[in-house]
Design an enzyme around this catalytic site. Structure first.
Site, PDB file in Angstrom:
ATOM      1  N   HIS A   1       1.296  -0.432  21.279  1.00 46.29           N
ATOM      2  CA  HIS A   1       1.736  -1.487  22.253  1.00 46.29           C
ATOM      3  C   HIS A   1       3.048  -2.187  21.933  1.00 46.29           C
ATOM      4  O   HIS A   1       3.353  -2.560  20.778  1.00 46.29           O
ATOM      5  CB  HIS A   1       0.485  -2.708  22.471  1.00 46.29           C
ATOM      6  CG  HIS A   1      -0.722  -2.090  22.457  1.00 46.29           C
ATOM      7  ND1 HIS A   1      -1.281  -1.798  24.044  1.00 46.29           N
ATOM      8  CD2 HIS A   1      -1.521  -1.744  21.817  1.00 46.29           C
ATOM      9  CE1 HIS A   1      -2.215  -1.630  23.961  1.00 46.29           C
ATOM     10  NE2 HIS A   1      -2.806  -1.153  22.589  1.00 46.29           N
TER      11      HIS A   1
ATOM     12  N   ASN B   1      -4.427   9.520  18.412  1.00 47.36           N
ATOM     13  CA  ASN B   1      -3.123   9.667  18.412  1.00 47.36           C
ATOM     14  C   ASN B   1      -2.489  11.098  17.974  1.00 47.36           C
ATOM     15  O   ASN B   1      -2.115  11.296  16.970  1.00 47.36           O
ATOM     16  CB  ASN B   1      -2.494   8.743  17.188  1.00 47.36           C
ATOM     17  CG  ASN B   1      -1.230   8.243  17.278  1.00 47.36           C
ATOM     18  OD1 ASN B   1      -0.375   8.961  17.562  1.00 47.36           O
ATOM     19  ND2 ASN B   1      -1.078   6.995  16.816  1.00 47.36           N
TER      20      ASN B   1
ATOM     21  N   SER C   1       2.025  -0.013  15.901  1.00 52.01           N
ATOM     22  CA  SER C   1       1.210  -0.234  17.037  1.00 52.01           C
ATOM     23  C   SER C   1       1.514   0.866  18.195  1.00 52.01           C
ATOM     24  O   SER C   1       2.690   1.261  18.179  1.00 52.01           O
ATOM     25  CB  SER C   1       1.320  -1.732  17.315  1.00 52.01           C
ATOM     26  OG  SER C   1       0.627  -1.941  18.512  1.00 52.01           O
TER      27      SER C   1
ATOM     28  N   GLU D   1       0.710  -5.190  30.656  1.00 50.36           N
ATOM     29  CA  GLU D   1      -0.158  -5.405  29.495  1.00 50.36           C
ATOM     30  C   GLU D   1       0.264  -6.177  28.480  1.00 50.36           C
ATOM     31  O   GLU D   1       1.520  -6.155  28.347  1.00 50.36           O
ATOM     32  CB  GLU D   1      -0.560  -3.864  28.994  1.00 50.36           C
ATOM     33  CG  GLU D   1       0.545  -3.368  28.276  1.00 50.36           C
ATOM     34  CD  GLU D   1       0.148  -3.163  26.738  1.00 50.36           C
ATOM     35  OE1 GLU D   1      -0.763  -3.618  26.058  1.00 50.36           O
ATOM     36  OE2 GLU D   1       0.695  -2.074  26.123  1.00 50.36           O
TER      37      GLU D   1
ATOM     38  N   HIS E   1       1.320   3.066   9.623  1.00 49.66           N
ATOM     39  CA  HIS E   1       0.768   2.695  10.834  1.00 49.66           C
ATOM     40  C   HIS E   1       1.748   2.039  11.654  1.00 49.66           C
ATOM     41  O   HIS E   1       2.464   1.043  11.187  1.00 49.66           O
ATOM     42  CB  HIS E   1      -0.548   2.044  10.897  1.00 49.66           C
ATOM     43  CG  HIS E   1      -1.139   1.806  12.364  1.00 49.66           C
ATOM     44  ND1 HIS E   1      -1.542   2.864  12.930  1.00 49.66           N
ATOM     45  CD2 HIS E   1      -1.282   0.524  12.952  1.00 49.66           C
ATOM     46  CE1 HIS E   1      -2.050   2.198  14.158  1.00 49.66           C
ATOM     47  NE2 HIS E   1      -1.873   1.073  14.255  1.00 49.66           N
TER      48      HIS E   1
END
Lengths: 558, 558
Positions: free
Chosen positions: A371, A235, A369, A196, A367
């Site tokens: 990824h 989440n 990510s 990805e 926050h």
């Protein structure tokens, strides 16, 4: 077919050169296995469209060959298309517990739960589909229970990473990325890696979700009155950290928003979320507690107008209100396209007198990510040591950056394929190469209609949206072509008629003179008459107003 | 009126609680002076609208009192509304040379140049409008020739900063922010400061434009073939740095895009831009040069679909093309709302094989903001030492952050006013306070129509855009109410008719049965018949398709 020398094939039905709508197919002989079936949201070029899902007409043509759908995790861009696909092709679905819980909720909404074949697996499962066998490795992402998939075929091993980051200090031990299994897979030999690319533009290493927990707890400690936190319901680890912060600061917790309630229920049921007995309360109960004993966890962190946060900010949520000096945390980064909606909400929250903690992750620590950044993508490439590489999950520039990363860790440039949806990569005999094209495309979902909105309809919607419509109604006599009624002019979304009498009078005259002219030229074909009216009125309006409304002559003969 | 004890008034006609459309009014006795007259672009809630300008109906009611329009600088959000306003109120305009050059170009497009009274001033000018006198101080921003304005009135001194940053190493010495004059103004005493808030959320100090020059030159040195750079045309200093880099690397320069050509012409004419003789060439000439001797400076850094960069990226620019290994620099940050358009262009550039340098300023060094960050806003507040403060130019959260900054440098919290457009702040006797409201609002420009698009038209456009329109045409007999022609069903932007025969047949039946029912109930009022058709068809379509097209029954009686 000689199995050993046969070729395998891999292609995307969604997810390359785009964000979302992820769907990949691996094929060997007469067996096809599908990975993920996501949806994506339309942009401003698709007015009125609710959702986009992959076109599976190519799979339907070979429906007997399609053995299974394996789902890597429970985000919408990986599961959102499942109901639309299962309606046409009732595949057995394989997914881990949380992922399957979210799929079930979705199928249930669509009334498809009964007929579906759902198989819950864990990362140790090995699935055999004839010549293709699938095994798995645990990855870490912004939702628990994520898998990467290892396909062993007679033509070689293909690995699909799913979405991942390398969070080495995850909230739950069971969500540690399984580096050892990845290493073993790489050691055994990977012919082709699909990995990805979402954060391929981002340097460095994505921070651990645990760093967010510390910031959340600090904000909870500091807040003197009610505290609201909005984040992605899925989440679960962040939800757990909010629960923990509430517990440590003696607050009861209200859940607002349907998806928040749903996910918390599913996650508690399967033991992924520990919520102390009696902590969850209803909004009504919260209003009877002192504000410093209340925390609210809500949906809407992307500024969605119908979600809890937007309604709280607009002071239109019936059972709960934000009061001056309450604290509101927006624990998310806006996805491109959502910035303005989020900003509007922040403005409203300040106007209510709230203390607002917002802004991109680094600024507030609220926050991170889900990824992996460039160093993590390189880590995956290094562990897997693939001979060939196909970056997935990303727009072209992300795939391009991922290619550069792969080259930097030693993958040969001519062994990296940036493909489009439908582009087939054939593999076997220790090699892989692009080879032909499978049918692929976007299916547009509008209301209950799926795939019935074509380019003509969308072009019309865009024209209507920009300048509205002007309808000209005339009834003519069959006998002599004289006008029995009209011309009547009706407009919508074009001009405000009450302010435009002079213009309408001019248009009226123009219709009459055009009809008169056609009549004296003995032109009687309706197509020609309509065309002439459209041209005359269109030119006049553009010259007068620089606008191009849709012009629709309606001629009736009686 | 006793001049010494009279009150002055300040209000915004645009620019507070929004970005863009800046326009402010200062008033004392029977004299009003206007600062700026900007436009802004509509968001997705205003389909088809081209531009938004301030509503000046309040000024028109008192047109004899309005003495002048002073323009702080030449950006669209400060000059874009001028043609629309001057048409109704022919004020004398005061601005510096570059600003006036850009205003002239704009007025000329609208055929208004002849009748306008344009006065070029410099920072040393002092303008007297009866009891209000205006003097100025130089500021620095992403366009040359910017002014802050000091209004001296019998009721006290009011300062309007315009847009600013504190670039202490500007490309041209003449663009140094005039700290000494600001200090003198502050020393003399400022009753009320209006200061811009664009970057009030951003910590630190905005880097100097000069830092961009170094990065541009480095990229020019490294590029082996053609190099393209896209930036805001009005950023004359950046244009100068591109010219310098081209000169140092022996490249000729092509300008692409109308506004780039315009601004370069104006800036050269007034001596703000030095371009070596013979450096500028046409695109045709460039194609005959070796690629390493060509640089291209173009518009479109915000992804505007019709601008040069988008057309180059789509390989549809007739006279110039991007070849593999050319370098493309996007020297701008996307304004919120433009991210997706810019991203699409980056993707296309990579697909052409270009080396692309893009991304937010810090990552590439190719862009810095023109607005001061928090430390600079505090610096302005410290220099001006205002007794009262009104943050301007920003959405609510930015004004809020600016208020916190003002408090941090000692402005008393109850002396800071966050106002909306039209909210009047009255000042005099050493004090200031909110007091009443002036007319204000948005005027929507659509094509050549100004202000004629109302909420009904916009609501219709939105409905049409989401689900299209279904028109039902029936011709009835005057005699007995029998159907002479129809019902005919026509749709646009709703469904693709060829695929929807069964549905249309159902709708057809429904129209007939509804008409029949009304007839037997002896209902003849057309309003009721139309309402009934709308309701029946609307309910049916929502139940069947979950869509809500606009339904328009057209009944004709002959």
């Amino acid at each position: 077919m000689n199995r050993a020398s046969g070729k395998g094939r891999v292609f995307a039905l969604g997810g390359v050169q785009e964000i979302g709508k992820n769907m990949y197919v691996i094929e060997y002989g007469k067996v096809m296995v599908v990975v993920d079936c996501g949806s994506k949201f339309p942009d401003e070029n698709l007015p009125g469209i609710d959702l986009i899902v992959p076109d599976i007409s190519g799979l339907l043509e070979r429906r007997d060959h399609v053995a299974a759908l394996i789902v890597t995790h429970g985000h919408e861009d990986h599961i959102g298309g499942i109901p639309y696909i299962l309606k046409q092709l009732n595949l057995p679905v394989y997914a881990t517990r949380l992922t399957m819980g979210l799929i079930e909720a979705k199928l249930s909404e669509h009334g498809l739960l009964r007929g579906a074949t759902l198989n819950v697996i864990d990362a140790d499962a090995v699935l055999d589909f004839g010549p293709i066998s699938a095994s798995f490795f645990r990855t870490n992402h912004s939702i628990p229970d994520c898998l990467g998939v290892v396909f062993d075929t007679p033509a070689g091993t293909v690995v699909h990473t799913g979405d991942f980051k390398f969070d080495l200090t995850p909230e739950r031990k069971s969500q540690h990325p399984d580096l050892h299994r990845m290493a073993a897979v790489g050691e055994k030999g990977v012919l082709l890696l699909l990995s990805e690319s979402t954060n391929a533009e981002r340097p460095g290493f994505t921070p651990s979700e645990r760093t967010v927990g510390a910031h959340i707890e600090e904000a909870f400690q500091r807040a003197k009155r009610k505290i609201f936190l909005s984040t992605f319901a899925s989440n679960v680890n962040r939800v757990q950290q909010v629960v923990n912060a509430a517990a440590r600061t003696n607050r009861r917790l209200v859940l607002l928003g349907r998806s928040m309630v749903n996910v918390v229920n599913v996650a508690r049921e399967i033991g992924y979320l520990n919520v102390p007995e009696g902590m969850l309360i209803e909004a009504e109960e919260a209003s009877r507690l002192p504000p410093e004993q209340v925390a609210v966890l809500c949906t809407g962190s992307q500024g969605e107008p119908a979600a809890a946060l937007a309604r709280l900010a607009a002071a239109s949520y019936r059972k709960m209100e934000i009061s001056p000096d309450d604290t509101v945390i927006v624990a998310a980064s806006p996805i491109p396209g959502n910035e303005r909606n989020v900003a509007r909400i922040i403005d409203q929250l300040y106007q209510l007198g709230a203390q607002v903690i917002y802004g991109s992750g680094a600024a507030t620590g609220m926050h991170v990510s889900g990824h992996g950044s460039q160093e993590e993508l390189k880590l995956m490439l290094t562990l897997m040591k693939p001979k060939y590489f196909m970056p997935i999950h990303g727009e072209y520039r992300m795939l391009h950056q991922h290619r550069l990363l792969a080259e930097s860790v030693g993958v040969k440039p001519d062994r990296i394929f940036i493909v489009g949806n439908g582009d087939i990569v054939e593999f076997g005999d220790g090699a892989a190469a692009p080879s032909g094209k499978a049918p692929s495309g976007d299916v547009l979902v509008d209301g209950l209609g799926v795939g019935d909105i074509g380019s003509v309809v969308l072009r019309d919607r865009k024209q209507l949206s920009a300048d509205g419509i002007l309808i000209v109604v005339v009834t003519l006599s069959k006998k002599d072509g004289s006008i029995l009624s009209g011309p009547d002019l009706i407009s919508r979304g074009f001009i405000y008629v009450r302010d435009s009498e002079a213009l309408l009078e001019q248009l009226h005259k123009l219709v009459l003179s055009t009809l008169q002219e056609l009549k004296s030229s003995r032109i009687k074909q309706w197509g020609l008459i309509k065309r002439a009216l459209k041209d005359e009125l269109g030119q006049y309006l553009f010259a007068e107003l620089k606008r191009r409304p849709m012009i629709m002559p309606i001629l009736t003969e009686v």
